[in-house]
Design a protein around this motif. Structure first.
Motif, PDB file in Angstrom:
ATOM      1  N   GLN A  58      78.672  37.486  60.563  1.00  0.00           N
ATOM      2  CA  GLN A  58      78.757  38.176  61.887  1.00  0.00           C
ATOM      3  C   GLN A  58      78.351  40.250  61.533  1.00  0.00           C
ATOM      4  OE1 GLN A  58      80.131  39.116  65.088  1.00  0.00           O
ATOM      5  NE2 GLN A  58      81.823  37.780  64.568  1.00  0.00           N
ATOM      6  N   MET A  59      77.701  39.988  60.407  1.00  0.00           N
ATOM      7  CA  MET A  59      76.886  41.378  60.094  1.00  0.00           C
ATOM      8  C   MET A  59      75.067  41.478  60.154  1.00  0.00           C
ATOM      9  SD  MET A  59      78.610  44.193  59.341  1.00  0.00           S
ATOM     10  CE  MET A  59      80.032  43.491  60.277  1.00  0.00           C
ATOM     11  N   ALA A  60      74.662  39.652  60.767  1.00  0.00           N
ATOM     12  CA  ALA A  60      73.266  39.848  60.853  1.00  0.00           C
ATOM     13  C   ALA A  60      72.307  40.304  61.979  1.00  0.00           C
ATOM     14  CB  ALA A  60      73.375  37.693  61.988  1.00  0.00           C
ATOM     15  N   THR A  61      73.654  41.107  63.178  1.00  0.00           N
ATOM     16  CA  THR A  61      72.552  42.301  63.531  1.00  0.00           C
ATOM     17  C   THR A  61      72.730  43.884  62.772  1.00  0.00           C
ATOM     18  OG1 THR A  61      74.506  42.151  64.948  1.00  0.00           O
ATOM     19  CG2 THR A  61      73.692  40.944  65.640  1.00  0.00           C
ATOM     20  N   SER A  62      73.023  43.994  62.056  1.00  0.00           N
ATOM     21  CA  SER A  62      73.047  45.135  61.801  1.00  0.00           C
ATOM     22  C   SER A  62      72.193  46.048  61.418  1.00  0.00           C
ATOM     23  CB  SER A  62      73.479  44.779  59.191  1.00  0.00           C
ATOM     24  OG  SER A  62      74.763  44.710  59.432  1.00  0.00           O
ATOM     25  N   ALA A  63      70.959  45.815  61.556  1.00  0.00           N
ATOM     26  CA  ALA A  63      69.352  46.277  61.558  1.00  0.00           C
ATOM     27  C   ALA A  63      69.329  46.980  62.930  1.00  0.00           C
ATOM     28  CB  ALA A  63      68.187  45.536  61.571  1.00  0.00           C
ATOM     29  N   GLU A  64      69.625  45.667  64.240  1.00  0.00           N
ATOM     30  CA  GLU A  64      69.837  45.802  66.256  1.00  0.00           C
ATOM     31  C   GLU A  64      70.853  47.096  65.862  1.00  0.00           C
ATOM     32  OE1 GLU A  64      70.890  43.598  69.500  1.00  0.00           O
ATOM     33  OE2 GLU A  64      70.336  42.288  67.748  1.00  0.00           O
ATOM     34  N   VAL A  65      72.172  46.927  65.073  1.00  0.00           N
ATOM     35  CA  VAL A  65      73.364  48.194  65.378  1.00  0.00           C
ATOM     36  C   VAL A  65      72.534  49.349  64.753  1.00  0.00           C
ATOM     37  CG1 VAL A  65      75.443  48.395  64.935  1.00  0.00           C
ATOM     38  CG2 VAL A  65      74.883  46.009  65.055  1.00  0.00           C
ATOM     39  N   MET A  66      71.921  49.493  63.384  1.00  0.00           N
ATOM     40  CA  MET A  66      71.727  50.986  62.960  1.00  0.00           C
ATOM     41  C   MET A  66      70.600  51.487  63.899  1.00  0.00           C
ATOM     42  SD  MET A  66      73.311  51.602  60.700  1.00  0.00           S
ATOM     43  CE  MET A  66      72.515  52.561  59.003  1.00  0.00           C
ATOM     44  N   ALA A  67      69.437  50.548  64.810  1.00  0.00           N
ATOM     45  CA  ALA A  67      68.889  51.431  65.752  1.00  0.00           C
ATOM     46  C   ALA A  67      69.767  51.667  66.756  1.00  0.00           C
ATOM     47  CB  ALA A  67      67.216  49.993  65.568  1.00  0.00           C
ATOM     48  N   LYS A  85      67.092  43.643  47.844  1.00  0.00           N
ATOM     49  CA  LYS A  85      66.590  43.036  49.225  1.00  0.00           C
ATOM     50  C   LYS A  85      67.703  43.518  50.390  1.00  0.00           C
ATOM     51  CE  LYS A  85      66.063  39.131  52.302  1.00  0.00           C
ATOM     52  NZ  LYS A  85      66.502  37.240  52.153  1.00  0.00           N
ATOM     53  N   GLY A  86      68.791  43.662  49.939  1.00  0.00           N
ATOM     54  CA  GLY A  86      69.518  44.509  50.815  1.00  0.00           C
ATOM     55  C   GLY A  86      70.201  46.402  51.060  1.00  0.00           C
ATOM     56  N   PHE A  87      68.969  46.328  50.001  1.00  0.00           N
ATOM     57  CA  PHE A  87      69.219  48.206  50.043  1.00  0.00           C
ATOM     58  C   PHE A  87      67.935  48.731  50.982  1.00  0.00           C
ATOM     59  CE2 PHE A  87      66.492  51.583  48.335  1.00  0.00           C
ATOM     60  CZ  PHE A  87      67.622  52.865  48.750  1.00  0.00           C
ATOM     61  N   GLU A  88      66.469  47.778  50.570  1.00  0.00           N
ATOM     62  CA  GLU A  88      65.444  47.757  51.306  1.00  0.00           C
ATOM     63  C   GLU A  88      65.754  47.339  52.949  1.00  0.00           C
ATOM     64  OE1 GLU A  88      62.984  45.263  49.010  1.00  0.00           O
ATOM     65  OE2 GLU A  88      63.108  46.051  47.741  1.00  0.00           O
ATOM     66  N   ALA A  89      66.351  46.887  53.498  1.00  0.00           N
ATOM     67  CA  ALA A  89      66.916  46.161  54.815  1.00  0.00           C
ATOM     68  C   ALA A  89      67.490  47.188  55.403  1.00  0.00           C
ATOM     69  CB  ALA A  89      67.234  45.767  54.719  1.00  0.00           C
ATOM     70  N   ALA A  90      68.163  48.267  54.410  1.00  0.00           N
ATOM     71  CA  ALA A  90      68.922  49.832  54.909  1.00  0.00           C
ATOM     72  C   ALA A  90      68.339  51.069  54.811  1.00  0.00           C
ATOM     73  CB  ALA A  90      69.971  49.880  53.529  1.00  0.00           C
ATOM     74  N   LEU A  91      67.307  50.544  53.948  1.00  0.00           N
ATOM     75  CA  LEU A  91      66.342  52.066  54.036  1.00  0.00           C
ATOM     76  C   LEU A  91      65.566  51.951  55.156  1.00  0.00           C
ATOM     77  CD1 LEU A  91      65.216  54.055  52.336  1.00  0.00           C
ATOM     78  CD2 LEU A  91      63.598  52.702  51.445  1.00  0.00           C
ATOM     79  N   ALA A  92      65.060  50.601  55.472  1.00  0.00           N
ATOM     80  CA  ALA A  92      64.363  50.480  56.524  1.00  0.00           C
ATOM     81  C   ALA A  92      64.917  50.867  57.894  1.00  0.00           C
ATOM     82  CB  ALA A  92      63.922  49.640  56.580  1.00  0.00           C
ATOM     83  N   ALA A  93      66.642  50.644  58.294  1.00  0.00           N
ATOM     84  CA  ALA A  93      67.320  51.031  59.051  1.00  0.00           C
ATOM     85  C   ALA A  93      67.942  52.153  59.313  1.00  0.00           C
ATOM     86  CB  ALA A  93      68.426  50.002  59.290  1.00  0.00           C
ATOM     87  N   GLY A  94      67.091  53.696  58.084  1.00  0.00           N
ATOM     88  CA  GLY A  94      67.740  54.360  58.440  1.00  0.00           C
ATOM     89  C   GLY A  94      69.272  55.377  57.296  1.00  0.00           C
ATOM     90  N   ALA A  95      69.882  53.701  57.161  1.00  0.00           N
ATOM     91  CA  ALA A  95      71.166  54.535  56.272  1.00  0.00           C
ATOM     92  C   ALA A  95      71.256  55.824  55.700  1.00  0.00           C
ATOM     93  CB  ALA A  95      71.506  52.814  55.029  1.00  0.00           C
TER      94      ALA A  95
END
Length: 302
Positions: A58-67, A85-95
């Motif tokens: 269900q959380m596969a779209t997280s980057a899209e949601v954050m964008a 890996k999760g941190f880097e994705a969160a950083l890229a998504a602007g968390a």
């Protein structure tokens, strides 16, 4: 005992609430939900989770949601990050904040994250260092702080031990979570008072599930001993995939209705939260779990 005059409510519905839904919810719907919650006045919204889609599809779209969300200045948009890996994705998504998690129960840690409590903290050392380096808030979450489906009783001392570990990692805030909803007011106060000896009470939050109908009483009990940050989920969404029979987080609408009655300031518009709860519940094809939300919605139609 005097209550805090204001509290911070962390809205966890878009992440903790929706993560276990079987039917795929589109990024568009999640974005609209977050935007509605932003407009309602929340200062902290748990919006995403950068975990393996294999474990939490269900959380596969997280980057899209954050964008896609309409961000508002001063609002913290949080993301769950289980590893680098999760941190880097969160950083890229602007968390604005990353959330790391462990348990007060060894048995639950083994079942939930396949390692011991000590190993789980060790795994997060790099994430904590990276969050500090990038000036991103770090929040620690401790599940099963009041009881465990596998080991049963959890003592205040066990919770305090994990709080110390998370404090030493540099957490800005630490959540004390009742994952299976078994906490009762006196027990909750004992735990909160014990952990406050290890970490400032102003940075401790209560995360209560309503499995046994005790969540609002536990929030009130926590406020009596000085806790002023609470997690809740719009429409009472959510549960825990690893805790059989655990119902959802306490409903945000019910918490806000209680705070309103107590004269405690939240800065959140209850009517807009009711609208958001009805929106997501209609989308999921079921009635909201929130009693206050459903009562207010029904009154409008009368």
């Amino acid at each position: 005992m005097s209550l805090p005059t204001q509290v911070k409510i962390v809205e966890v519905g878009p992440r903790d609430g929706l993560q276990n839904e079987k039917e795929t919810i589109s990024a568009e719907v999640k974005i609209e939900l977050v935007d509605r919650l932003t407009n309602a006045g929340f200062v902290n919204i748990e919006a995403a989770s950068f975990v393996s889609p294999k474990w939490v599809p269900q959380m596969a779209t997280s980057a899209e949601v954050m964008a896609g969300i309409q961000r508002k200045a001063g609002v913290i948009y949080s993301a769950l990050t289980p590893n680098m890996k999760g941190f880097e994705a969160a950083l890229a998504a602007g968390a604005d904040e990353v959330v790391i998690f462990s348990s007060a129960s060894e048995a639950f840690a083994q079942k939930n994250i396949n390692c011991s409590i000590a190993e789980s903290i060790e795994r997060f050392r790099d994430v904590a260092a990276a969050a500090n380096q990038h000036k991103i808030r770090l929040r620690g979450s401790i599940s099963c702080a009041f009881g465990c489906p596998y080991q049963g009783e959890v003592t205040p001392e066990q919770v305090a031990d994990v709080v110390k570990l998370m404090r030493d990692l540099g957490c800005d805030e630490i959540d004390i979570a009742d994952t299976i909803g078994v906490g009762t007011p006196c027990h909750v106060q004992a735990v909160m008072q014990r952990v406050a000896q290890e970490f400032p009470i102003a940075q401790i939050s209560g995360h209560f599930h309503d499995t046994y109908g005790q969540a609002l009483a536990n929030i009130y009990a926590s406020m009596e001993v000085g806790v002023s940050i609470f997690h809740s989920s719009v429409a009472g969404l959510g549960g825990c995939p690893y805790a059989k029979g655990a119902t959802g987080n306490v409903a945000t609408e019910d918490v806000l209705f209680m705070m309103q009655g107590l004269g405690v300031h939240t800065g959140i518009d209850l009517n807009q939260v009711v609208d958001a709860g009805q929106f997501i519940s209609q989308h999921l094809g079921r009635k909201a779990v929130s009693r206050a939300g459903n009562a207010i919605a029904a009154k409008r139609l009368a």
